[in-house]
Design a protein around this motif. Sequence first.
Motif, PDB file in Angstrom:
ATOM      1  N   ILE A 389       0.876  -1.176   0.000  1.00 50.72           N
ATOM      2  CA  ILE A 389       0.000   0.000   0.000  1.00 50.72           C
ATOM      3  C   ILE A 389       0.910   1.222   0.000  1.00 50.72           C
ATOM      4  O   ILE A 389       1.791   1.359   0.867  1.00 50.72           O
ATOM      5  N   TYR A 390       0.698   2.086  -0.970  1.00 59.28           N
ATOM      6  CA  TYR A 390       1.593   3.227  -1.199  1.00 59.28           C
ATOM      7  C   TYR A 390       1.011   4.496  -0.607  1.00 59.28           C
ATOM      8  O   TYR A 390      -0.176   4.807  -0.800  1.00 59.28           O
ATOM      9  N   CYS A 391       1.824   5.239   0.149  1.00 57.80           N
ATOM     10  CA  CYS A 391       1.421   6.514   0.730  1.00 57.80           C
ATOM     11  C   CYS A 391       1.823   7.637  -0.231  1.00 57.80           C
ATOM     12  O   CYS A 391       3.023   7.809  -0.546  1.00 57.80           O
ATOM     13  N   VAL A 392       0.831   8.390  -0.705  1.00 59.41           N
ATOM     14  CA  VAL A 392       1.095   9.451  -1.679  1.00 59.41           C
ATOM     15  C   VAL A 392       1.928  10.577  -1.066  1.00 59.41           C
ATOM     16  O   VAL A 392       2.850  11.116  -1.697  1.00 59.41           O
ATOM     17  N   LYS A 393       1.645  10.901   0.179  1.00 61.12           N
ATOM     18  CA  LYS A 393       2.323  12.036   0.812  1.00 61.12           C
ATOM     19  C   LYS A 393       3.800  11.760   1.034  1.00 61.12           C
ATOM     20  O   LYS A 393       4.664  12.589   0.718  1.00 61.12           O
ATOM     21  N   THR A 394       4.131  10.576   1.590  1.00 61.64           N
ATOM     22  CA  THR A 394       5.538  10.269   1.890  1.00 61.64           C
ATOM     23  C   THR A 394       6.228   9.556   0.747  1.00 61.64           C
ATOM     24  O   THR A 394       7.442   9.374   0.777  1.00 61.64           O
ATOM     25  N   GLN A 395       5.439   9.157  -0.257  1.00 61.97           N
ATOM     26  CA  GLN A 395       5.957   8.424  -1.412  1.00 61.97           C
ATOM     27  C   GLN A 395       6.724   7.160  -0.991  1.00 61.97           C
ATOM     28  O   GLN A 395       7.792   6.848  -1.526  1.00 61.97           O
ATOM     29  N   THR A 396       6.143   6.468  -0.029  1.00 62.40           N
ATOM     30  CA  THR A 396       6.743   5.221   0.455  1.00 62.40           C
ATOM     31  C   THR A 396       5.662   4.157   0.623  1.00 62.40           C
ATOM     32  O   THR A 396       4.471   4.447   0.627  1.00 62.40           O
ATOM     33  N   ILE A 397       6.112   2.930   0.793  1.00 69.77           N
ATOM     34  CA  ILE A 397       5.198   1.832   1.133  1.00 69.77           C
ATOM     35  C   ILE A 397       4.877   1.944   2.616  1.00 69.77           C
ATOM     36  O   ILE A 397       5.764   1.838   3.460  1.00 69.77           O
ATOM     37  N   CYS A 398       3.596   2.166   2.924  1.00 67.29           N
ATOM     38  CA  CYS A 398       3.217   2.394   4.326  1.00 67.29           C
ATOM     39  C   CYS A 398       2.548   1.176   4.958  1.00 67.29           C
ATOM     40  O   CYS A 398       2.214   1.189   6.141  1.00 67.29           O
ATOM     41  N   GLY A 399       2.346   0.149   4.154  1.00 64.27           N
ATOM     42  CA  GLY A 399       1.726  -1.047   4.716  1.00 64.27           C
ATOM     43  C   GLY A 399       1.469  -2.095   3.658  1.00 64.27           C
ATOM     44  O   GLY A 399       1.828  -1.927   2.474  1.00 64.27           O
ATOM     45  N   TYR A 400       0.831  -3.196   4.098  1.00 65.76           N
ATOM     46  CA  TYR A 400       0.542  -4.306   3.178  1.00 65.76           C
ATOM     47  C   TYR A 400      -0.853  -4.859   3.477  1.00 65.76           C
ATOM     48  O   TYR A 400      -1.361  -4.755   4.600  1.00 65.76           O
ATOM     49  N   GLU A 401      -1.420  -5.446   2.431  1.00 61.47           N
ATOM     50  CA  GLU A 401      -2.669  -6.172   2.607  1.00 61.47           C
ATOM     51  C   GLU A 401      -2.394  -7.659   2.469  1.00 61.47           C
ATOM     52  O   GLU A 401      -1.770  -8.089   1.485  1.00 61.47           O
ATOM     53  N   ALA A 402      -2.848  -8.446   3.449  1.00 59.03           N
ATOM     54  CA  ALA A 402      -2.632  -9.896   3.434  1.00 59.03           C
ATOM     55  C   ALA A 402      -3.705 -10.564   2.571  1.00 59.03           C
ATOM     56  O   ALA A 402      -4.898 -10.298   2.727  1.00 59.03           O
ATOM     57  N   LEU A 403      -3.253 -11.433   1.651  1.00 58.00           N
ATOM     58  CA  LEU A 403      -4.159 -12.127   0.727  1.00 58.00           C
ATOM     59  C   LEU A 403      -3.867 -13.621   0.777  1.00 58.00           C
ATOM     60  O   LEU A 403      -2.754 -14.056   0.498  1.00 58.00           O
ATOM     61  N   VAL A 404      -4.864 -14.422   1.147  1.00 56.77           N
ATOM     62  CA  VAL A 404      -4.658 -15.854   1.318  1.00 56.77           C
ATOM     63  C   VAL A 404      -4.688 -16.561  -0.033  1.00 56.77           C
ATOM     64  O   VAL A 404      -5.424 -16.184  -0.947  1.00 56.77           O
ATOM     65  N   ARG A 405      -3.889 -17.594  -0.157  1.00 55.28           N
ATOM     66  CA  ARG A 405      -3.857 -18.433  -1.348  1.00 55.28           C
ATOM     67  C   ARG A 405      -3.852 -19.892  -0.906  1.00 55.28           C
ATOM     68  O   ARG A 405      -3.456 -20.235   0.203  1.00 55.28           O
ATOM     69  N   TRP A 406      -4.321 -20.764  -1.823  1.00 51.04           N
ATOM     70  CA  TRP A 406      -4.390 -22.204  -1.536  1.00 51.04           C
ATOM     71  C   TRP A 406      -3.626 -22.955  -2.613  1.00 51.04           C
ATOM     72  O   TRP A 406      -3.990 -22.912  -3.776  1.00 51.04           O
TER      73      TRP A 406
END
Length: 615
Positions: A389-406
Amino acid sequence: MHRLLQRQITRASRDGALDTSRLIDQVDGAYSDYERDNHRLDRASLLMSEELESANATLRRSLRELQRQGHRFQVTLDNMPHGVCLYDDQGRILECNRRFCKKYGLAEDKSVKGLTLTEALSKHGLSERADLPWRLLVMEHVTLPVHGYSEIEQTWPDGRVLRISRSEVEGGGFLDTIVNVTDAHAARARIQHMANFDALTDLPNRALCHQRLGEAIAAGRTGELGALLCLDLDRFKAVNDTLGHGVGDALLIEATRRLKKMLKAQDTVARLGGDEFAVVVRHLKSPAEAHRIARRIISHLSMPYDINGHQVLIGASIGIEFIDKGAREIEEVLRNADLALYRAKANGRGTFEVYMPELHEQLSARRQMEIDLRLALKASEFFVLYQPIYCVKTQTICGYEALVRWQSPTRGLVSPAAFIPLAEETGLIDEVGAWVLRQACQDALTLPDYQTMAVNLSPAQFKSKKIVPMVRTILADTGLAPHRLELEITEGVMIGDQLEALSILKGLKSLGVRISLDDFGTGYSSFSYVRAFPFDKIKIDQSFVRDLGRTADSLAIIRAVAGMCSSLGITSTAEGVETDAQFHILEAEHCDTLQGYLFGRPAPLLRQPDLRTAV
C-alpha cells in the motif's frame, strides 16, 4: 295336695306317725332350693338380657356403618368421572351413577333399579325418540355381548366421543362403563396434526411432504406426470434481520397464503424449514405446465408485501425435478430439485431451473472441493501473499494487505474466488480467517513499526460473533501493536442487523485496531454506513479506478469520496491502480494511499520492493 308336699309327708312319717320336725326341715329345704333356683334364673335372665342388648347395639352400629358406607359408595359412584351401571344376570339394573343416568336422560332416583336398560328408557319415554342416530347409538350399546369383555367407541351428534365397555361380573351379571374420551381424541388429533404440519404456517411439514411425494412417485410409475418444486424466498434473511422475527413470521404466513391461493387442491405445498418450501404438483399435462406454475409462483411472491406497516420486497428462486416413470426414491427427487434450486440462486435468483444430470456432477465436484478444503487446513496448504500500500504524501510503502492463497497438491493454485465462498457456506471461514490473521500478525512483526498490516474479514466470519475475542487473543499471542493491524470489512457486514454489526465494530475498535471499509461505492447505503461508524479508512472500489479517463462519473465519485474522507479525517485508498495516468489523477484528487499492480503484485514479504524506496 301338691305332689311335692305328698312326697315330703311320706318321707317324714315313720311307722304311720308323722314326724313334724322332719317335715318342717324338708319343707324349709324345698323353699331354700326354690329360692336358689329363682336366683339362678334371675341371674341367667339378666345375663341374657345384657348380651341381647349388647348384640342389638352392635347390630345398630353395624347398620349405621352400612348406611354410611352405602352413602359413601353412592357419593363415590355419583362423583366418578365415568358413567357406571351394574346389572344382574337377567340384565336388570342393580346400581347406576348420576353420569350414567345423565348420559341417557334417565331420572337420578331409584326408579330405574330392577329394570333393564330398554325398560328404563321406555319408562322415561326415551326409546321412542324420533332422533334416529341417537336410537341407533343406544341400540349398539344395548346389544353388546354380556359375556366376556366388549368395547366400542361412539361419536354422538353433539360431538362427544364416548367409549363404552361391558365386562362380565363374577357370580353373574355384568358392568357397563361409559368414558368421555372427547378431549383425549382431540389431544391425539392435535398431536397428529403437530407431527405433520408446520406450527407457524399450518402447511404440511417435511414428514408429510415426504409422504405426499412418495404418493406422487408411485403415481408416476403408472404413467402420471408430476413435479417437485423446491423454492427459497430471496432476501428473506435480510428482512428477518432488519425488521425482526415478528415481521419475518408474518411475511412467511402471507407468502404461504399466496402459495395456497395459486395451487390446485390436488397439489401439496409444504414448508421444509426457514424460508424453504416445496410444492408437489400432480397430474401435469406437460413439462411446460410446471414451468408456467413456477413463473406464476415467482411473480406472485415477488409482489410487494405490507407487513405491520412495512413495505417488504422479496423474491423467489425455484428448482424443478419432474416425477415420471423414471422417478426413483424420495430423497433422490428432493436432492435433484434442491440442486436445481442451487443453480437458480447461483444464476441471480428470481428464476427457476430444471434439474439436469450435470448438476449432480457439479455438486460432486463441490463436495470434493469441500473435503479438500478441510484437509488443506490440516495439511498447511494455505499461504499468505502481501500487496503493498503506497502513501502518496511520503511516497513510500506504508503497509501491506494480506491475501490468502491455496496451493492444492491435486488442484494446483486455487483462486480465492473459488474457495472463499465455499469456506463461508461450510463454516470453515472461521478457521481459515483465524489462521490468516495469525500469520499476517506474525509476519507484520518483521516490518518497520510505521508499516501497517491489513487483513480482510468475511461477512460470514464477522457475523459468527467470535471475531472480537479471536482478534484479542491473536494480538496478545503475537505481540503485534494493535494500531498496526487494519481490519477490512465490506458493506455486506452491515446488511442485516446493523445494531449488532456496529456493536461488534465498536468492540474491535476498543482493542485499538483500525477499521477499514472495503469496496466503497458498490453498495446501496455506502454513505449511511460512514455516518453510522467512525471508520479509519475507506477503500474506493477498483471499478471506479479502472474507468478513470473514460467516464466522467468515475472521476466525480472518486473526487466526492476523497473530499468526504478529507473532511471527516478518514484515510482514503484507491484500489486497482495499474497505470501512471491513473496514479497522477488520483494524486491530483488527494487520495491518501494507493494500491495496485503499479506498486507491486501480491508476493511474499521477502520479494517486496525496498521499504523506503519511492515509487
